[in-house]
Design an enzyme around this catalytic site. Sequence first.
Site, PDB file in Angstrom:
ATOM      1  N   GLU A 266       3.515 -16.587  -2.530  1.00  0.00           N
ATOM      2  CA  GLU A 266       3.445 -17.885  -1.872  1.00  0.00           C
ATOM      3  C   GLU A 266       2.395 -18.750  -2.536  1.00  0.00           C
ATOM      4  O   GLU A 266       2.605 -19.935  -2.749  1.00  0.00           O
ATOM      5  CB  GLU A 266       3.100 -17.702  -0.392  1.00  0.00           C
TER       6      GLU A 266
ATOM      7  N   THR B 224       4.105  -3.126  -8.521  1.00  0.00           N
ATOM      8  CA  THR B 224       3.339  -4.350  -8.342  1.00  0.00           C
ATOM      9  C   THR B 224       1.871  -4.022  -8.117  1.00  0.00           C
ATOM     10  O   THR B 224       1.534  -3.234  -7.245  1.00  0.00           O
ATOM     11  CB  THR B 224       3.869  -5.118  -7.128  1.00  0.00           C
TER      12      THR B 224
ATOM     13  N   ASP C  79       3.425   2.957  -8.270  1.00  0.00           N
ATOM     14  CA  ASP C  79       3.911   1.717  -7.711  1.00  0.00           C
ATOM     15  C   ASP C  79       4.015   0.745  -8.878  1.00  0.00           C
ATOM     16  O   ASP C  79       3.441   0.965  -9.929  1.00  0.00           O
ATOM     17  CB  ASP C  79       2.863   1.245  -6.692  1.00  0.00           C
TER      18      ASP C  79
ATOM     19  N   ASP D  30       1.867   1.618  -0.357  1.00  0.00           N
ATOM     20  CA  ASP D  30       1.754   2.860  -1.121  1.00  0.00           C
ATOM     21  C   ASP D  30       0.966   3.925  -0.381  1.00  0.00           C
ATOM     22  O   ASP D  30       0.837   5.039  -0.859  1.00  0.00           O
ATOM     23  CB  ASP D  30       1.059   2.591  -2.461  1.00  0.00           C
TER      24      ASP D  30
ATOM     25  N   LYS E 150      13.309 -19.649   2.716  1.00  0.00           N
ATOM     26  CA  LYS E 150      13.216 -19.019   1.408  1.00  0.00           C
ATOM     27  C   LYS E 150      13.217 -17.505   1.580  1.00  0.00           C
ATOM     28  O   LYS E 150      12.749 -16.981   2.609  1.00  0.00           O
ATOM     29  CB  LYS E 150      11.972 -19.489   0.651  1.00  0.00           C
TER      30      LYS E 150
ATOM     31  N   GLY F 140       9.364  -1.703  -4.856  1.00  0.00           N
ATOM     32  CA  GLY F 140      10.161  -2.412  -3.874  1.00  0.00           C
ATOM     33  C   GLY F 140      10.974  -3.521  -4.508  1.00  0.00           C
ATOM     34  O   GLY F 140      11.736  -4.194  -3.836  1.00  0.00           O
ATOM     35  N   ASP F 141      10.837  -3.677  -5.803  1.00  0.00           N
ATOM     36  CA  ASP F 141      11.506  -4.785  -6.466  1.00  0.00           C
ATOM     37  C   ASP F 141      12.981  -4.524  -6.668  1.00  0.00           C
ATOM     38  O   ASP F 141      13.471  -3.424  -6.488  1.00  0.00           O
ATOM     39  CB  ASP F 141      10.852  -5.022  -7.822  1.00  0.00           C
TER      40      ASP F 141
ATOM     41  N   LYS G  63       9.059   6.150  -0.451  1.00  0.00           N
ATOM     42  CA  LYS G  63       8.184   6.578  -1.543  1.00  0.00           C
ATOM     43  C   LYS G  63       7.589   7.939  -1.219  1.00  0.00           C
ATOM     44  O   LYS G  63       7.602   8.852  -2.044  1.00  0.00           O
ATOM     45  CB  LYS G  63       7.057   5.572  -1.745  1.00  0.00           C
TER      46      LYS G  63
END
EC number: 7.6.2.1
Lengths: 962, 355
Positions: free
Chosen positions: A579, A473, A471, A892, A643, A759-760, A868
């Site tokens: 956030e 992040t 993964d 994950d 956002k 996931g980016d 994944k």
Amino acid sequence: MRMDSNNPLGNHTNTEPTLNSSSRRSTSSVQSRASRGNSVSGKSVSGVSFDLSGARPVRHGSRGAESDGFSMSQRELSDEDARLIYINDPEKSNERYEFAGNTVRTGKYSILTFLPRNLFEQFHRIAYIYFLVIAILNQLPQLAVFGRTTSVLPLAIVLLVTAIKDAYEDWRRHRSDQIENNRMARVLGDDGFQEKKWKNIRVGEIIKISANDTLPCDTVLLSTSDPTGVAYVQTINLDGESNLKTRYARQETILRMSQKEGMSGLIKCEKPSRNIYGFQGNMEVDGKRLSLGPSNIVLRGCELKNTAWAIGVAVYCGRETKAMLNNSGAPSKRSRLEAYMNRETLFLSLFLISLCTIVSVLAAVWLRRHRDELDYLPYYRRKSYASGKPKNYNYYGWGWEIVFTFLMSVIVFQIMIPISLYISMELVRVGQAYFMIQDNKLYDEASNSRFQCRALNINEDLGQIKYVFSDKTGTLTENKMEFQCASIWGVDYRGGTTCVQGDGYSVQVDGQVWRPKMKVKADLELERLSKSGKQTEEGKHIHDFFLALAACNTIVPIVVDTSDPAVRLIDYQGESPDEQALVYAAAAYGFMLMERTSGHIVIDVHGERQRFDVLGLHEFDSDRKRMSVILGCPDDTVKVFVKGADTSMFSVIDKFSNMNIIRATESHLHNFSSVGLRTLVVGMRDLNGSEFEQWKFAFETASTALIGRAALLRKIASNIENNLSILGASGIEDKLQQGVPEAIESLRMAGIKVWVLTGDKQETAISIGYSSKLLTSNMTQIIINNNSKESCKKSLEDAIVTSKTLMTQSGVSQNTEGISGTAGTPVALIIDGTSLVYVLDGELEEQLFQLASGCSVVLCCRVAPLQKAGIVALIKKRTDDMTLAIGDGANDVSMIQMADVGIGISGQEGRQAVMASDFAMGQFRFLVPLLLVHGHWNYQRMGYMILYNFYRNAVFVLVLFW
Amino acid sequence: MDPNGGSSSAGAADGASDPAAARRRHSKKPKYSRFTQQELPACKPILTPGWVISSFIFVGIIFIPIGLASLFASERVVEIVHRYDKDCVPASYRNDMLAYIQSNETNKTCTRTFLVPKQMKSPVYIYYQLDNFYQNHRRYVKSRSDKQLRSRASENDTSSCDPEDVTANKSAIVPCGLIAWSLFNDTYGFSVNNTLLGVSKKNIAWKSDQQHKFGSDVYPKNFQSGGLIGGAKLNSSIPLSQQVDLIVWMRTAALPTFRKLYGKIEVDLEANSELTVVIENNYNTYSFGGKKKLVLSTTSWIGGKNDFLGIAYITLGGLSLFLAISFLLIYIIKPRPLGDPTFLSWNRNPAGHFN
């Protein structure tokens, strides 16, 4: 790609709510532990089509769980499926069905059942059965090769020791159960709240919990000390996450409770389930129907924090609580070596049988040949003359003698099958686990965590890993977000003048200085502009932008005292680190979030406290990939701030009014992501009265709807998130973890392929790839980015051709150089989630595999959790190589469980990954000593031991045979 | 974010000392020891040519002399092996040797003479050797009662002695069991040049057997009184601890061909002297085709005549030397650098693997 359009399961009743919900989830805290049960029970998750919606680009889905729970409520709660609870009327609640009491029993045995059950469980092991059979054979007088007791003794001792150990553990469990069951809670009786033992709490009773108390059972909140009905709970016992979560009581019940006349009503909710993050039901109070979701229920084991008291009604008790239903061990995996050994053992049993057959055949031949002499042969003496008349002594005829010979040789040659090896292997593994846990090189200073061995039987697989799926992040990166830069109204504020000033921004409250806990680097220019107020056009946009950052979130500010009485720190607690970073950033620029209740927020704007009414909040969900908040501003206007991820935002932004700004922002976004920043786009819109009324009506109907609540809410959200004017974009830095580039380099040197599944966004992923040395400049990148199956197929085929030509080139260069390892042109494959949807559909899998196996680096971006797992399964299915998945987040979990070895990083994103993993450690870089040192040793030593055992036994047996 | 405060937090400076100290106290950092870190000294010899060759030479140099010495010692042992089971049957019975041996009337005495090839220094050990007699058969081995042999008190402990446990009238047989029942009963008398030689039965049984395993208060009883006589009879007035032939016999042999000590001749036998043996040929090996041999042997420091040990040593030493020399030659003629990675399996096959 939308789930609803793709997933036929989406809208009708599904028989497996947990599985379905788990496949829907992609938000951080959401992948429930409950779903683990499912994925464990069949690794069939791979079989589920990977048609869920795309990945989450940013982890700001704070309470995505709620929308998820709603999505489950797409089915009507029929009376058969529901449980009815009459509030404050336990007799009536328990009248029709006897709900479980609140007594918990985690002990496995009682005194009576201990012996049979324990023996039964112990004999689940094949080794013990084998020993037992041998021992029983030995008891037959005709076969007694060894003494009768000596054959039983070892088995008996092993059984006894294990039984004593089990008994002790069970006794301790019983004792802790007893302590747990006898804890006191305050329950509403005839005259106010009275102390009552936990075990006597029944469904339907009203319970009052004070701050720092632990919940005795799953309760639906009715009222809390906070007038808006907010309660903060810590779920560390449940899922290990230490941040506070907010739970709400419904306004209507708060009113009723405050009237002091007792409470009555009917709660209708689903049957007990293992899903910690899902709950649905509704409550009828005063003839009104209120919907209940996961945010209204507090689970057993949670602790109430920052809330003086809370009152709730017990809905699930004892073994039906979600905490108890989730009480199951880690999944068990089989090591490759052991599987191999089992096969060998099978061969050995065949060998043993043939040995015994040979022995008995030869015995038969001998008996046949000497059949006339047997009566008198001094060393055989078939006949006994003791009692006058000759009779056969210890002889049962030819056939029987052969059978007995066979069985006896089985006993004599029993060590041919190395059953004891299984026990030795277990001991060795315990030792290896000890060494790994004790290794200083695997100790993480920062999180104070040692290496954890959660699965004991796959140690040696660590040495055979060929593929590492990581993964990004939290694994490669630290997941400590830091606000870096912003683009507001088409202007990129990224001047070189960023610096940290003194104490940062602070606010005076009642003579005390309140200050955000984290300092953020602030751009001086931007800070000056933001201070200048709303007068200029630029200042107005900046004002709105930071207001959006401060308001459009689900962060809870918690005020912490410091050693200095004049200074108090504001700690922003929330489930999403993005956030948090944004709110800290807003605070640094003078927009400090001071207070949040469910009805309003207080923001300090440059020393001026402003109160905004939160009229509505549309949670982040992975379909929309954005969240919005509807604020009633102090100047009586109503604004919606949105956002979200750039792709989803640009589709809802009003394209005609401010094209230039959109263009500029897009280019800035591209810049941001190319330096590895995570980006979010912020937009807003003024709502006029009629629009607002319309939305309000729709929102209220939708949130009380029983059927398809999630879909309705989503629809309303998309209606209102429309025609937005763009405010700007933010860039958040995701720092690389220590030692990651070096670790990746070493793994590559060791011939391990590292795949990154994230996931980016593609750009972010590639930039992280560069900074982590995964990608190097001499690599040829093949990027697959398609929107349909056909184009996907085509580009895959092209890519295979390209990579083949590159491959052959490199092959040639290799031959001429005569040295391998430094292949000419390494190929990097970059593929995104949308393309993977088509690929993993089936037919293209083979091609992807061909392509990927030729590539030295594979980067998959925008992938959903189940994708994944799908990728891992792809490799597992097609090669014999071992796979390892490493990750830290809930997203994950499926991958970790799918891979041969799953490693959880005990980091920021909760503990679900650790709970599902086989090994857990603090840092990605520990992979190097783990795989290359411990894994190597474990494998080698285990291999030597097994071989030694096999050969030793063979020597024993063959000598006897001779 | 990290509730404990990250290093970058603004307020961390205020309470920095406290959490740091606390962390140190609650640190889960594993304690350092060379054992847990697997850093204990270890020796894993790398098999370099020098190492291999010198160890082979060493083995060769050590083994060959040992082998030669034991071969010489074995060579010096004088051994006379004489098979008599067939020759001792009169010609008239050659076709039905079983009838001869089972009959009570036939004359079992048989005289054999042979020359002593070399001087035999005393003590000269007398063995009888049986072939094809499976003293290790499971039915046979188990058919004895050690308790009964040890003490008089457990005289009736004959449960394991099937089928020779009790007589027809249910009184216990002492010693019971097939082994005792089949006691060897050929006897030998020796004379050299017509002078009788005494056969000493002293110390032919194990001392521990005599002292601990065979009781001095246990006397033979009901022995060989059944319908089928298996072998020798025992003098029922001598306790079992003194019945050395029985004690020797009761130590069952592991292989079907075995020698058992019969006695010792305490005088030297000169070379070329004529040795006459009077054999009482009683024991029935004819029923199962067994052979009987008489063995006279001296001993040396390696025991009896045994060439195997010497040959094995010499072979092994020779092999080591041969290997050492051939390795040395290879090393001199065609050396290659140590630890050459191109010989690794994945490097030898270029298509196979690259990262």
